[in-house]
Enzyme design. Structure first.
Site, PDB file in Angstrom:
ATOM      1  N   GLU A  94     -47.355  36.512  26.409  1.00  0.00           N
ATOM      2  CA  GLU A  94     -47.530  37.941  26.598  1.00  0.00           C
ATOM      3  C   GLU A  94     -46.719  38.718  25.567  1.00  0.00           C
ATOM      4  OE1 GLU A  94     -48.359  37.663  31.364  1.00  0.00           O
ATOM      5  OE2 GLU A  94     -46.553  38.695  30.740  1.00  0.00           O
ATOM      6  N   CYS A 107     -42.298  44.149  22.236  1.00  0.00           N
ATOM      7  CA  CYS A 107     -41.533  42.992  22.706  1.00  0.00           C
ATOM      8  C   CYS A 107     -42.401  41.752  22.474  1.00  0.00           C
ATOM      9  CB  CYS A 107     -41.219  43.193  24.188  1.00  0.00           C
ATOM     10  SG  CYS A 107     -40.284  41.835  24.895  1.00  0.00           S
ATOM     11  N   CYS A 114     -40.193  28.279  28.314  1.00  0.00           N
ATOM     12  CA  CYS A 114     -38.842  28.149  27.744  1.00  0.00           C
ATOM     13  C   CYS A 114     -38.156  26.995  28.445  1.00  0.00           C
ATOM     14  CB  CYS A 114     -38.055  29.438  27.940  1.00  0.00           C
ATOM     15  SG  CYS A 114     -36.389  29.362  27.239  1.00  0.00           S
ATOM     16  N   CYS A 118     -32.939  29.738  32.629  1.00  0.00           N
ATOM     17  CA  CYS A 118     -31.942  30.649  33.202  1.00  0.00           C
ATOM     18  C   CYS A 118     -32.383  30.975  34.629  1.00  0.00           C
ATOM     19  CB  CYS A 118     -31.837  31.913  32.355  1.00  0.00           C
ATOM     20  SG  CYS A 118     -31.309  31.553  30.662  1.00  0.00           S
ATOM     21  N   CYS A 121     -34.955  34.036  35.398  1.00  0.00           N
ATOM     22  CA  CYS A 121     -36.032  34.344  34.446  1.00  0.00           C
ATOM     23  C   CYS A 121     -37.315  33.586  34.780  1.00  0.00           C
ATOM     24  CB  CYS A 121     -35.562  33.992  33.040  1.00  0.00           C
ATOM     25  SG  CYS A 121     -36.859  34.125  31.793  1.00  0.00           S
ATOM     26  N   GLY A 168     -39.708  32.921  25.783  1.00  0.00           N
ATOM     27  CA  GLY A 168     -39.160  31.886  24.913  1.00  0.00           C
ATOM     28  C   GLY A 168     -37.808  32.215  24.327  1.00  0.00           C
ATOM     29  N   GLU A 169     -37.155  31.175  23.825  1.00  0.00           N
ATOM     30  CA  GLU A 169     -35.863  31.340  23.155  1.00  0.00           C
ATOM     31  C   GLU A 169     -36.128  31.262  21.647  1.00  0.00           C
ATOM     32  OE1 GLU A 169     -32.571  32.111  23.503  1.00  0.00           O
ATOM     33  OE2 GLU A 169     -32.618  31.693  21.362  1.00  0.00           O
ATOM     34  N   SER A 200     -33.067  38.385  20.248  1.00  0.00           N
ATOM     35  CA  SER A 200     -32.215  38.174  21.419  1.00  0.00           C
ATOM     36  C   SER A 200     -32.110  36.685  21.694  1.00  0.00           C
ATOM     37  CB  SER A 200     -32.839  38.879  22.634  1.00  0.00           C
ATOM     38  OG  SER A 200     -32.142  38.522  23.810  1.00  0.00           O
ATOM     39  N   SER A 222     -27.548  37.373  25.209  1.00  0.00           N
ATOM     40  CA  SER A 222     -27.697  37.446  26.659  1.00  0.00           C
ATOM     41  C   SER A 222     -26.461  36.858  27.323  1.00  0.00           C
ATOM     42  CB  SER A 222     -28.944  36.668  27.081  1.00  0.00           C
ATOM     43  OG  SER A 222     -30.092  37.309  26.589  1.00  0.00           O
ATOM     44  N   LEU A 223     -25.530  37.719  27.684  1.00  0.00           N
ATOM     45  CA  LEU A 223     -24.252  37.222  28.217  1.00  0.00           C
ATOM     46  C   LEU A 223     -24.326  37.052  29.739  1.00  0.00           C
ATOM     47  CD1 LEU A 223     -21.445  36.423  27.130  1.00  0.00           C
ATOM     48  CD2 LEU A 223     -20.675  38.720  27.711  1.00  0.00           C
ATOM     49  N   HIS A 224     -24.559  38.121  30.451  1.00  0.00           N
ATOM     50  CA  HIS A 224     -24.836  38.095  31.896  1.00  0.00           C
ATOM     51  C   HIS A 224     -23.679  37.713  32.813  1.00  0.00           C
ATOM     52  CE1 HIS A 224     -28.846  38.607  30.480  1.00  0.00           C
ATOM     53  NE2 HIS A 224     -29.050  37.354  30.187  1.00  0.00           N
ATOM     54  N   ASN A 301     -34.960  42.464  37.393  1.00  0.00           N
ATOM     55  CA  ASN A 301     -36.344  42.684  37.816  1.00  0.00           C
ATOM     56  C   ASN A 301     -36.773  41.513  38.689  1.00  0.00           C
ATOM     57  OD1 ASN A 301     -36.875  45.126  36.292  1.00  0.00           O
ATOM     58  ND2 ASN A 301     -36.690  43.821  34.491  1.00  0.00           N
ATOM     59  N   CYS A 344     -38.662  43.093  31.722  1.00  0.00           N
ATOM     60  CA  CYS A 344     -37.882  41.947  31.250  1.00  0.00           C
ATOM     61  C   CYS A 344     -37.897  40.834  32.275  1.00  0.00           C
ATOM     62  CB  CYS A 344     -36.414  42.316  31.085  1.00  0.00           C
ATOM     63  SG  CYS A 344     -36.111  43.571  29.908  1.00  0.00           S
TER      64      CYS A 344
HETATM   65  N1  SAH Z   1     -34.658  33.901  25.391  1.00  0.00           N
HETATM   66  C1  SAH Z   1     -34.069  35.077  24.890  1.00  0.00           C
HETATM   67  C2  SAH Z   1     -35.005  36.247  24.767  1.00  0.00           C
HETATM   68  C3  SAH Z   1     -35.982  36.476  25.899  1.00  0.00           C
HETATM   69  S1  SAH Z   1     -35.386  37.118  27.400  1.00  0.00           S
HETATM   70  C4  SAH Z   1     -32.859  35.458  25.709  1.00  0.00           C
HETATM   71  O1  SAH Z   1     -32.664  34.903  26.780  1.00  0.00           O
HETATM   72  O2  SAH Z   1     -32.091  36.294  25.243  1.00  0.00           O
HETATM   73  C5  SAH Z   1     -35.004  38.818  27.056  1.00  0.00           C
HETATM   74  C6  SAH Z   1     -33.932  39.402  27.973  1.00  0.00           C
HETATM   75  O3  SAH Z   1     -34.429  39.592  29.312  1.00  0.00           O
HETATM   76  C7  SAH Z   1     -32.715  38.505  28.105  1.00  0.00           C
HETATM   77  O4  SAH Z   1     -31.528  39.233  28.011  1.00  0.00           O
HETATM   78  C8  SAH Z   1     -32.903  37.940  29.477  1.00  0.00           C
HETATM   79  O5  SAH Z   1     -31.719  37.471  29.990  1.00  0.00           O
HETATM   80  C9  SAH Z   1     -33.477  39.112  30.233  1.00  0.00           C
HETATM   81  N2  SAH Z   1     -34.104  38.732  31.506  1.00  0.00           N
HETATM   82  C10 SAH Z   1     -34.714  37.573  31.821  1.00  0.00           C
HETATM   83  N3  SAH Z   1     -35.169  37.596  33.085  1.00  0.00           N
HETATM   84  C11 SAH Z   1     -34.833  38.802  33.595  1.00  0.00           C
HETATM   85  C12 SAH Z   1     -35.062  39.447  34.861  1.00  0.00           C
HETATM   86  N4  SAH Z   1     -35.714  38.836  35.837  1.00  0.00           N
HETATM   87  N5  SAH Z   1     -34.595  40.701  35.027  1.00  0.00           N
HETATM   88  C13 SAH Z   1     -33.955  41.339  34.019  1.00  0.00           C
HETATM   89  N6  SAH Z   1     -33.722  40.790  32.819  1.00  0.00           N
HETATM   90  C14 SAH Z   1     -34.157  39.536  32.598  1.00  0.00           C
HETATM   91 FE1  SF4 Z   2     -35.432  31.232  28.165  1.00  0.00          FE
HETATM   92 FE2  SF4 Z   2     -34.385  33.656  27.659  1.00  0.00          FE
HETATM   93 FE3  SF4 Z   2     -35.687  33.175  29.975  1.00  0.00          FE
HETATM   94 FE4  SF4 Z   2     -33.295  32.058  29.527  1.00  0.00          FE
HETATM   95  S1  SF4 Z   2     -33.741  34.265  29.709  1.00  0.00           S
HETATM   96  S2  SF4 Z   2     -35.082  31.011  30.362  1.00  0.00           S
HETATM   97  S3  SF4 Z   2     -33.402  31.654  27.337  1.00  0.00           S
HETATM   98  S4  SF4 Z   2     -36.570  33.155  27.923  1.00  0.00           S
END
Ligand code: SAH
Ligand code: SF4
Length: 373
Positions: A94, A107, A114, A118, A121, A168-169, A200, A222-224, A301, A344
């Protein structure tokens, strides 16, 4: 048959020059082709009026210009547009276009699924299928402009920013992502400034060190979480490349940039009761002390595969305030395109039932909307 042809959509200037040399043609043809593909949006060699008939015929035999197939196009009430794209071998990805005043941010996805999984995600939950080719990555920019007739109108400025934040990463598909980003920056293609293309990453440190040597795009990480214990639960790759290593690698990335004023965007997805407490904001403020960054908070989200909850507006405000008081530049990402599952972390590459989508949207609107200036 088409498999054997070279898809010119994904070739960078040097790649295109090599292609023409191999064909026994002059390398300046590369410039012409790039402009026809990325400025004019053509897919047919026949229409390329500055090429001889014999060259056009030769190209039609050995090459093609083929973007991914659009399976579905959805428009959100807020102007966000999402495409579900089918790539070769049947995978779905997408991309999402988010208009905002004079800006338009696309985006872009880099992989089907991926592998990094995480915990929050939905892309991660579907596992990894395959890397996208450079043509499939840049093809998302091409398709976005096409769908708005932006080639026709000469309005290439429709997409002013690209974020590699789709499925994807990106750093696990290094070469293809770097080639596609080169085309985003290339004047003969999309000519975006390096500040307006953002990669990212969840923190693939060796690849980030490699990227520092070849790329000048903006970096988001993506620190979190403010510590390794929590981050390893949310972002499993942290077990391999913990926070200290990651932040050092980010610094190294900035050190390689000519412009000393650049900063890293720290992305922090806020999940209720998991990482959204004021103490955790304070810990984050200490962790990032002296680290050249701005912070982007992303209220979680909801996704089907997890019980995590989105924090209340108050919880987001509290977290934000602690960081602002500590002197950081902090933004909160507004949710866009939730009614079409385009926010996201919601990108899974599937054609979703429209009734279910409408129901989700109704529910989302009942939640508190977070608005911080
Ligand atoms: N793989 C890369 C880029 C794709 S994700 C990465 O992880 O950085 C893009 C962003 O969306 C990242 O910061 C990710 O952590 C965030 N993200 C993933 N799932 C999410 C969710 N359910 N709610 C809010 N942000 C989310
Ligand atoms: Fe992959 Fe980024 Fe989703 Fe983590 S947040 S699973 S690295 S797409």
């Amino acid at each position: 048959m088409s498999q054997e042809r070279t898809n010119l959509l994904g070739l960078t200037l040097p790649g295109m020059q090599e292609f023409f040399l191999d064909l026994g043609e002059k390398p300046f043809r590369a410039q012409q082709l790039l402009k026809w593909i990325h400025h004019a949006g053509l897919v047919s060699f026949d229409e390329m009026s500055n090429l001889s008939k014999s060259l056009r015929e030769k190209l039609a035999e050995v090459a093609e210009i083929r973007p991914p197939e659009v399976v579905d196009q959805l428009d959100s009430e807020d102007g966000t547009r999402k495409w579900v794209l089918r790539v070769d071998e049947g995978g779905l990805v997408e991309s999402v276009f988010i208009p905002e005043g004079n800006r338009g941010t696309l985006c872009v996805s880099s992989q089907v699924g991926c592998i990094l999984d995480c915990s929050f995600c939905s892309t991660g939950k579907q596992g990894f299928q395959r890397d996208l080719t450079a043509a499939e990555i840049i093809g998302q920019v091409w398709l976005a402009l096409k769908s708005y007739d932006a080639f026709q109108s000469g309005n290439g400025r429709k997409v002013t920013n690209v974020v590699m934040m789709g499925m994807g990463e990106p750093l696990l598909n290094f070469d293809n992502v770097v080639d596609a980003m080169d085309l985003m920056l290339e004047d003969l293609a999309y000519g975006l400034s390096k500040r307006r293309v953002t990669l990212s990453t969840s923190g693939v440190v060796p690849a980030l060190d490699r990227l520092a040597k070849v790329s000048e795009v903006s970096l988001a990480v993506s620190l979190h979480a403010p510590n390794d214990e929590l981050r390893s639960q949310l972002v499993p790759i942290n077990r391999k490349y913990p926070i200290k290593m990651l932040l050092e690698s980010c610094r190294n990335y900035l050190d390689h940039q000519k412009d000393s004023k650049r900063v890293v965007t720290v992305e922090y997805t806020l999940i209720a009761g998991v990482n959204d407490q004021p103490d955790q904001a304070r810990e984050l403020a200490i962790l990032l002390k002296d680290f050249p960054c701005k912070i982007n908070l992303i209220p979680f989200n909801t996704i089907a595969q997890s019980d995590y909850k989105r924090p209340s507006g108050n919880a987001v405000s509290r977290f934000w305030q602690v960081l602002v008081d500590a002197g950081y530049v902090v933004t909160v990402r507004t949710t866009r395109g939730d009614d079409i599952d385009a926010a996201c972390g919601q990108l899974v590459g599937q054609v979703v039932d429209r009734t279910r989508r409408a129901e989700r949207y109704r529910r989302a609107n009942e939640e508190q909307v977070v608005r911080l200036a």
